[in-house]
Design an enzyme around this catalytic site. Structure first.
Site, PDB file in Angstrom:
ATOM      1  N   HIS A 219       0.391  -1.242   0.160  1.00 29.07           N
ATOM      2  CA  HIS A 219       0.135   0.215  -0.527  1.00 29.07           C
ATOM      3  C   HIS A 219       1.164   1.457  -0.264  1.00 29.07           C
ATOM      4  O   HIS A 219       0.387   2.238  -0.417  1.00 29.07           O
ATOM      5  CB  HIS A 219      -1.209   0.132   1.005  1.00 29.07           C
ATOM      6  CG  HIS A 219      -2.383  -0.611   0.877  1.00 29.07           C
ATOM      7  ND1 HIS A 219      -1.733  -1.569   0.990  1.00 29.07           N
ATOM      8  CD2 HIS A 219      -3.586  -0.553   1.094  1.00 29.07           C
ATOM      9  CE1 HIS A 219      -3.305  -2.803   0.307  1.00 29.07           C
ATOM     10  NE2 HIS A 219      -3.770  -1.380   0.948  1.00 29.07           N
ATOM     11  N   SER A 223      -0.430  -0.571  -6.153  1.00 26.97           N
ATOM     12  CA  SER A 223      -0.075  -2.148  -6.984  1.00 26.97           C
ATOM     13  C   SER A 223       0.698  -1.639  -8.636  1.00 26.97           C
ATOM     14  O   SER A 223       0.219  -0.628  -8.879  1.00 26.97           O
ATOM     15  CB  SER A 223      -1.702  -2.021  -7.211  1.00 26.97           C
ATOM     16  OG  SER A 223      -2.445  -2.501  -6.357  1.00 26.97           O
ATOM     17  N   LYS A 247     -14.687  -8.424  -9.157  1.00 25.30           N
ATOM     18  CA  LYS A 247     -13.171  -8.983 -10.146  1.00 25.30           C
ATOM     19  C   LYS A 247     -12.891 -10.200  -9.288  1.00 25.30           C
ATOM     20  O   LYS A 247     -12.854 -11.279  -9.797  1.00 25.30           O
ATOM     21  CB  LYS A 247     -12.519  -7.701 -10.940  1.00 25.30           C
ATOM     22  CG  LYS A 247     -11.240  -8.724 -11.650  1.00 25.30           C
ATOM     23  CD  LYS A 247     -10.581  -7.820 -12.604  1.00 25.30           C
ATOM     24  CE  LYS A 247     -10.262  -8.684 -14.095  1.00 25.30           C
ATOM     25  NZ  LYS A 247      -9.513  -6.577 -14.787  1.00 25.30           N
ATOM     26  N   ASP A 248     -12.807  -9.702  -7.810  1.00 26.07           N
ATOM     27  CA  ASP A 248     -11.645 -10.831  -7.583  1.00 26.07           C
ATOM     28  C   ASP A 248     -13.182 -11.993  -6.934  1.00 26.07           C
ATOM     29  O   ASP A 248     -12.532 -13.107  -6.889  1.00 26.07           O
ATOM     30  CB  ASP A 248     -11.074 -10.440  -5.969  1.00 26.07           C
ATOM     31  CG  ASP A 248     -10.116  -9.574  -6.123  1.00 26.07           C
ATOM     32  OD1 ASP A 248      -9.104  -9.866  -7.187  1.00 26.07           O
ATOM     33  OD2 ASP A 248      -9.856  -8.466  -5.476  1.00 26.07           O
ATOM     34  N   GLU A 291       5.738 -34.204  -1.901  1.00 29.10           N
ATOM     35  CA  GLU A 291       4.638 -33.244  -2.705  1.00 29.10           C
ATOM     36  C   GLU A 291       4.976 -33.124  -3.646  1.00 29.10           C
ATOM     37  O   GLU A 291       6.126 -32.251  -3.922  1.00 29.10           O
ATOM     38  CB  GLU A 291       4.049 -32.472  -1.293  1.00 29.10           C
ATOM     39  CG  GLU A 291       3.069 -33.318  -0.224  1.00 29.10           C
ATOM     40  CD  GLU A 291       2.113 -34.007  -0.725  1.00 29.10           C
ATOM     41  OE1 GLU A 291       1.759 -34.796  -1.672  1.00 29.10           O
ATOM     42  OE2 GLU A 291       0.751 -33.488  -0.265  1.00 29.10           O
TER      43      GLU A 291
END
Length: 434
Positions: A219, A223, A247-248, A291
């Site tokens: 912040h 972004s 959108k998320d 894994e």
């Protein structure tokens, strides 16, 4: 402490206004994930994966806390306690599968998030700290996942713990004492299970704390965006809410559909069948593998087969850890003034036809048996991986002829059309009432 946004936001509800005056939590939320946080207007769906990673972490914490209520970290009954969860606990099978597959999906979104940062130059100034904190989160994830993989105490859990902790034994002088300290003895047993269970329970909360720092660091500069151009005017941005929350939300829906398909129709697809066999120190599995999300690094570890000054095992350990630590220096290895790979034609070719295939090949070889031709392919891919970051990338940043950048984010969105101030642009100089 004073808050710079104090005069710009006043809650409408009396209760929220009362709370805001005494604990500015409403202002914090408004400016962190609400309409008070301006975000570049050209973000694509690759910017969804940070939110998806946060959701995956919360899913792991919630399911993990409930599973911990029924798990017994003791060598004699650990495997049986997992079977008890699967068979006797109400919806225990769902919780166990949700947690196990949640780890895989957590790594999927984080890997995409990392490669998005690599392509769009999210590690470049002024966001170096965001990148470094993200890598710390990644290392903590790997440690947490490894310890969690040991807890079911199946064959692959036991031998995975023995092999991975055995890597520390390759360190001269102090290696064996460190290995014994990690295990609480000479081999994985009750002490190791208790330690791994304790740390596996604790580390997700540490990850959550580092994620808060990660978001805080984000912040400060704001972004990044697909063009790599800085925000220059209010019309270059839109409020985070409702534009990017919507959108998320769409991205989260797609994530949950894919996650549910695996969870309900192929819950064991991403695991290993040998882990449904109780741990047996006297029976070594034919093929010991971690894994799938560790496979690229496991391939680098196994790529060293010849002693040269140092033992081959030590070279493998150093290379495996260096493959991750190398990324910490990326902001200073790539000196190109252009951030986004969209405007770097040579960088784009080496990224899509060099780095990504290299990592995929390493992943495939890491899950394959330690025999030819997989060992030789791992050696070639490992050499290219390090050459990409240490040789190719610095040379590209020095000699590459980049494309012309747009003058602003709005110009890249409108493609030369008439630019007007968007009615939803955020102007931080005006008071906001909500």
């Amino acid at each position: 402490m004073s808050f710079p946004w104090a005069e710009h936001y006043t809650p409408k509800m009396p209760l929220m206004r009362w709370l805001d005056e005494r604990l500015p939590l409403p202002r914090l939320v408004y400016n962190a994930v609400g309409a008070g946080y301006p975000v570049p207007r050209n973000l694509n769906y690759f910017w969804n994966f940070g939110v998806l990673a946060g959701f995956a972490l919360m899913l792991q914490i919630v399911t993990g806390i409930i599973l911990a209520m029924h798990y017994a970290p003791a060598g004699a009954i650990a495997f049986q306690s997992v079977e008890h969860i699967m068979r006797d606990v109400n919806q225990g099978w769902l919780l166990r599968y949700a947690h196990a597959n949640g780890a895989s999906f957590f790594f999927i979104v984080v890997y995409i998030h990392i490669f998005r940062g690599l392509f769009y130059g999210s590690y470049k100034a002024p966001r170096e700290m965001v990148w470094l904190l993200g890598l710390v989160i990644f290392l903590l994830m790997m440690a947490t996942a490894f310890m969690g993989y040991v807890l079911p105490w199946g064959q692959m859990s036991f031998w995975g713990a023995k092999v991975i902790t055995g890597l520390f034994g390759a360190i001269p002088l102090v290696g064996e004492p460190i290995q014994q300290w990690l295990l609480g003895g000479f081999a994985p047993d009750n002490a190791a299970l208790n330690r791994f269970f304790s740390l596996h329970y604790l580390l997700p909360f540490v990850i959550a704390g580092v994620i808060i720092l990660h978001i805080w660091a984000l912040h400060i500069p704001g972004s990044s965006n697909p063009t790599g151009v800085d925000v220059k005017a209010p019309q270059d941005t839109v409020p985070f809410h409702p534009y990017y929350t919507a959108k998320d939300g769409f991205g989260l829906g797609i994530f949950l559909i894919a996650y549910s398909l695996v969870l309900f129709f192929a819950p064991n697809y991403l695991g290993h069948a040998d882990n449904y066999i109780p741990a047996n120190p006297l029976s070594t599995p034919a093929h010991i593998v971690p894994e799938w999300y560790f496979w690229p690094f496991y391939a680098i570890l196994r790529a060293f087969t010849v002693d040269f000054i140092l033992p081959a095992k030590l070279w493998g350990v150093l290379a495996m850890f260096s493959a991750i630590l190398l990324l910490f220096f990326l902001p200073w290895l790539d000196k190109s003034p252009v951030r986004s790979g969209n405007y770097r034609p040579l960088f784009k070719k080496f990224f899509f036809f060099g780095l990504i295939p290299c990592v995929l090949i390493l992943g495939y070889c890491g899950g394959a048996p330690a025999e030819e031709p997989y060992v030789m392919i791992s050696q070639i891919a490992s050499a290219y991986y390090f050459a990409h970051f240490l040789i190719i990338l610095p040379l590209i940043s020095k000699f590459e002829r980049t494309l012309q950048l747009p003058n602003s984010i709005s110009e890249s969105v409108l493609h030369g059309e008439k630019q007007e101030a968007a009615p939803y642009g955020v102007d931080s100089t005006k008071p906001v009432t909500a």
